[in-house]
Design an enzyme around this catalytic site. Structure first.
Site, short mmCIF file in Angstrom:
data_model
loop_
_atom_site.label_atom_id
_atom_site.label_comp_id
_atom_site.label_asym_id
_atom_site.label_seq_id
_atom_site.Cartn_x
_atom_site.Cartn_y
_atom_site.Cartn_z
N ARG A 119 9.61 -27.31 14.01
CA ARG A 119 8.68 -27.09 13.04
C ARG A 119 9.06 -28.16 11.78
NH1 ARG A 119 4.61 -23.03 12.34
NH2 ARG A 119 2.92 -23.70 10.75
N LYS A 151 1.04 -26.34 22.67
CA LYS A 151 2.14 -25.52 22.06
C LYS A 151 3.35 -26.37 22.05
CE LYS A 151 4.46 -21.32 20.66
NZ LYS A 151 5.59 -21.91 20.48
N GLU A 164 4.98 -30.64 14.67
CA GLU A 164 6.49 -30.35 15.50
C GLU A 164 6.97 -31.59 15.58
OE1 GLU A 164 6.78 -27.15 15.94
OE2 GLU A 164 7.99 -26.80 17.64
N ARG A 178 1.91 -14.11 10.37
CA ARG A 178 1.94 -14.07 11.78
C ARG A 178 0.53 -13.66 11.76
NH1 ARG A 178 5.39 -15.14 15.57
NH2 ARG A 178 7.04 -14.95 14.15
N LYS A 214 -0.72 -17.33 20.46
CA LYS A 214 -0.05 -18.30 21.43
C LYS A 214 0.02 -17.65 22.81
CE LYS A 214 4.13 -16.28 19.43
NZ LYS A 214 5.77 -16.56 19.15
N LYS A 226 -6.66 -21.33 18.13
CA LYS A 226 -6.89 -21.07 16.68
C LYS A 226 -8.51 -20.71 16.36
CE LYS A 226 -3.03 -24.13 15.69
NZ LYS A 226 -2.66 -25.33 14.94
P1 ATP Z 1 8.26 -19.66 19.44
O1 ATP Z 1 9.41 -18.42 19.21
O2 ATP Z 1 7.16 -19.11 20.23
O3 ATP Z 1 8.67 -21.04 19.64
P2 ATP Z 1 8.17 -19.01 16.64
O4 ATP Z 1 8.72 -17.80 16.82
O5 ATP Z 1 9.21 -20.18 16.13
O6 ATP Z 1 7.76 -19.44 17.94
P3 ATP Z 1 5.52 -18.70 16.39
O7 ATP Z 1 4.63 -18.25 15.30
O8 ATP Z 1 5.76 -17.51 17.36
O9 ATP Z 1 6.87 -19.16 15.74
O10 ATP Z 1 4.93 -19.93 17.27
C1 ATP Z 1 4.53 -20.93 16.55
C2 ATP Z 1 5.22 -22.20 16.53
O11 ATP Z 1 5.08 -23.04 17.29
C3 ATP Z 1 5.04 -22.72 15.13
O12 ATP Z 1 6.29 -22.40 14.10
C4 ATP Z 1 5.39 -24.21 15.72
O13 ATP Z 1 6.81 -24.73 15.41
C5 ATP Z 1 5.10 -24.44 17.17
N1 ATP Z 1 4.03 -24.98 17.70
C6 ATP Z 1 3.84 -26.08 18.34
N2 ATP Z 1 2.51 -26.57 18.70
C7 ATP Z 1 1.89 -25.96 17.62
C8 ATP Z 1 0.56 -26.06 17.31
N3 ATP Z 1 -0.35 -26.87 18.07
N4 ATP Z 1 0.04 -25.19 16.66
C9 ATP Z 1 0.81 -24.50 15.78
N5 ATP Z 1 2.10 -24.11 16.01
C10 ATP Z 1 2.64 -24.81 16.79
#
Ligand code: ATP
Length: 640
Positions: A297, A292, A345, A462, A468, A451
């Site tokens: 994004r 992650k 990302e 979501r 995560k 995943k």
């Molecule tokens: P966080 O606050 O945890 O950074 P978020 O609230 O922005 O995340 P989440 O759905 O909680 O969004 O976590 C997914 C985010 O993690 C994605 O929006 C993306 O930007 C990031 N990300 C990084 N690596 C990956 C990956 N391998 N697959 C999917 N998402 C990823």
């Protein structure tokens, strides 16, 4: 539903068939929507308004849909209103003959320039009766204001605003001003407006099975689902409204499809508290893990040599990361790739040490007036691709992750320091996963996203198919929270002149309310205190909005209230139950809401809208999942 059946749209119109819809009719609907806190009533009012428009002047449906969502174009086009208060006060003063000083005094009392505008208007006598406003004209004027640039642009904008204000009657001025400020404050989210739109079309296009209340409910349910899905794959009212008028709701998916150039709302992940929980959740499901990455994004849309980069909120970030267009993508796309949409990302990256750099390095990037060279000096970036949503003419949203990963590798190749595929591992062995998680942290990422391999891409969801697993997990609640700042207390001592404490709320999706969850005062540096004050002050309002839920008369009433606009990421030690807060009230224990223990400010989330903040349901889920939920039950304290 029964009410919908008996509603005669044509007979309810206050204007003649074919005539432009008066803006007053919409303002009146907004007044009624503001007056109720019930979401169903809000939807019903908006639905009736849409129905009347469809049955009399359907060409005005699109402008009304935009005005009701307080927008003028699809988000990816980046055409936004957002006129500063100083300009609006000038316009108000010049159009009413009142001095700026008196307008500002009123502002102090009301703290809502929209209301001040209405009051200023109603106390004014005019010699000539200006022509009443129509929705199409207001919409056109808003568009012109947003698109006006160059020499004298401010004067030209002001001229249009003043004309709008002079022509406004009753509450019209309130909504003109609020729309120009960028927020209508009627407590109706985009989702409410969309569901009103779908239901209105359903009735007026004769698609409802009206045999019984049950069949009506199921037709309406189906329509809402279709609308939600279509909007998440093709978030453009410009495309949806005309298609809906021509083909009805049920057939919308065949006419509004995902295309290169229009970003989908990204799929999101659910938090978990450890490898154990992942294994439990995915007992019978095949899954795979990826690092992650902690950056921004970015959805890359490439076609015919042209590239657009979209943020998580569909904002156009193409100029923010020019090297992706000039260097990264040209070097990593294969020759056979004609068009492609990648999900991934953007991460700050040191090409010499081959190390991922902290997220903060990206924040230094200022968007405007910076050359590519200067941007690179601030931080070089690397793109980590983890998904492929479209490839050589075919949408892959309905394909499995396995198929999408295959397409990703067909479309692109890795380039050291520029473009990588997300590091992945497939295993269901507890120890192996634990080691992989440690590796991920070692590689300076936030942890893992786990995943399921046969799941489709679920825009804007979501989803339980993406979990995560973060490093801060192990203790605590598994994730930070994204909360809306709705109030603040003036600071004392060292914090004099700034705010000392702030009030945070989560978002309740079911009734579209903001529920107060905690006070917060720690985690901000002096510099940040200053920055957040400047950020919050433009959103001051005269009192809590009707859709804020808090215990009245309690110590949770701040000195200053803010419109729900600013979202903060907040870390907490854990979640606790408290009778003083109304977040997810009664969901865990009767008479108690959920609150935060030792909340700390992390950063402002510019990429988050208030309605995409942490929801009450998520909070409840996190509470229940935290280790030893029982331990923090019932202490009733406020630990901020
Ligand atoms: P966080 O606050 O945890 O950074 P978020 O609230 O922005 O995340 P989440 O759905 O909680 O969004 O976590 C997914 C985010 O993690 C994605 O929006 C993306 O930007 C990031 N990300 C990084 N690596 C990956 C990956 N391998 N697959 C999917 N998402 C990823």
């Amino acid at each position: 539903a029964a009410a919908s059946k008996s509603f005669d749209a044509k007979a309810s119109a206050t204007w003649k068939t074919g005539e432009p819809v008066p803006y007053g009719a919409l303002a009146e609907a907004f007044d009624r929507i503001s007056a109720t806190s019930k979401r169903l009533e809000k939807t019903e009012i908006m639905m009736e308004t849409f129905r009347v428009v469809i049955s009399t002047t359907p060409e005005d449906l699109l402008p009304i849909a935009y005005l009701a969502t307080c927008s003028i174009a699809p988000p990816h086009e980046g055409i936004e209103l957002g006129i500063g208060d100083a300009t609006l006060i000038k316009c108000l003063s010049e159009s009413t003959g009142r001095t700026e000083k008196t307008v500002k005094q009123d502002m102090k009392q009301e703290a809502d320039l929209g209301k001040v505008a209405m009051m200023s208007r109603s106390s004014q006598r005019t010699m000539f009766q200006p022509k009443p406003l129509t929705v199409r004209q207001v919409f056109q004027d808003f568009k012109t204001i947003a698109l006006t640039e160059g020499k004298d642009s401010m004067d030209r904008k002001k001229k249009i605003i003043k004309k709008l204000l002079t022509s406004s009657k009753k509450s019209e001025a309130t909504y003109v001003v609020r729309a120009l400020q960028g927020s209508l404050r009627i407590g109706a989210s985009e989702q409410t407006i969309l569901s009103a739109l779908a239901r209105a079309a359903l009735w007026e296009k004769g698609e409802v099975d009206a045999a019984s209340d049950e069949s009506i409910a199921s037709s309406e349910d189906a329509a809402l689902k279709v609308m939600k899905k279509v909007f998440s794959e093709c978030p453009s009212l410009d495309k949806i409204v005309p298609a809906m008028m021509e083909h009805g709701v049920a057939d919308l998916p065949n006419h509004c499809k995902f295309t290169v150039g229009v970003p989908v709302s990204p799929m999101l992940a659910k938090p978990t508290t450890g490898v154990h929980e992942v294994l439990e959740k995915f007992t019978d499901t095949e899954f795979t893990c990826e690092y992650k990455y902690d950056g921004e994004r970015a959805q890359l849309h490439y076609e015919g040599g042209k590239l657009k980069i979209f943020s998580r909120n569909a904002e156009d970030n193409t100029e923010k990361y020019p090297e992706i267009r000039t260097e990264i993508l040209p070097k990593s796309l294969r020759e056979t790739t004609e068009n492609v949409v990648l999900d991934g990302e953007v991460v700050a990256y040191d090409r010499e040490t081959k190390q991922i750099l902290p997220f903060q390095n990206l924040q230094r990037r200022k968007r405007k007036d910076v050359s590519e060279e200067d941007l690179k000096k601030q931080a070089t970036v690397c793109y980590f691709a983890f998904d492929c949503l479209y490839y050589n003419g075919t949408s892959l949203l309905q394909s499995t992750l396995v198929e999408r990963r295959k397409a990703l590798r067909e479309a692109c190749q890795e380039r050291e320091g520029l473009f990588f595929f997300a590091t992945d591992k497939t295993s269901d062995d507890l120890d192996e996963l634990q080691v992989f998680l440690d590796d991920a942290i070692e590689a300076k990422t936030e942890g893992l996203i786990v995943k399921t391999v046969d799941s489709t891409y679920e825009p804007s969801q979501r989803s339980v198919n993406w979990l995560k697993l973060k490093k801060d997990y192990m203790e605590g609640i598994g994730d930070s929270l994204d909360l809306v700042v709705v109030g603040a207390w003036h600071g004392k001592g060292k914090r004099k002149g700034w705010y000392g404490n702030y009030l945070l709320a989560c978002y309740n999706e079911d009734n579209e309310e903001y529920e107060i969850v905690s006070k917060i005062g720690t985690g901000l540096t002096e510099e940040e205190l200053d920055v957040v004050k400047k950020q919050l002050d433009p959103h001051k309002i005269d009192g809590p909005c009707s859709y804020y839920k808090f215990k009245e008369g309690s110590r949770n009433e701040p000195d200053v209230w803010f419109d729900a606009q600013v979202v903060w990421e907040v870390k907490v030690a854990n979640l606790t139950l408290s009778p003083h807060y109304l977040a997810a009230f009664g969901s865990v224990e009767s008479g108690k809401g959920i609150s935060l223990r030792f909340p700390r400010y992390e950063r402002t989330r510019d990429d988050r809208t208030p309605t995409s903040a942490t929801t009450s349901d998520q909070l409840q889920e996190m509470y229940e999942n935290q280790p030893e939920a029982g331990a923090s039950r019932g202490n009733g304290g406020d630990f901020s």
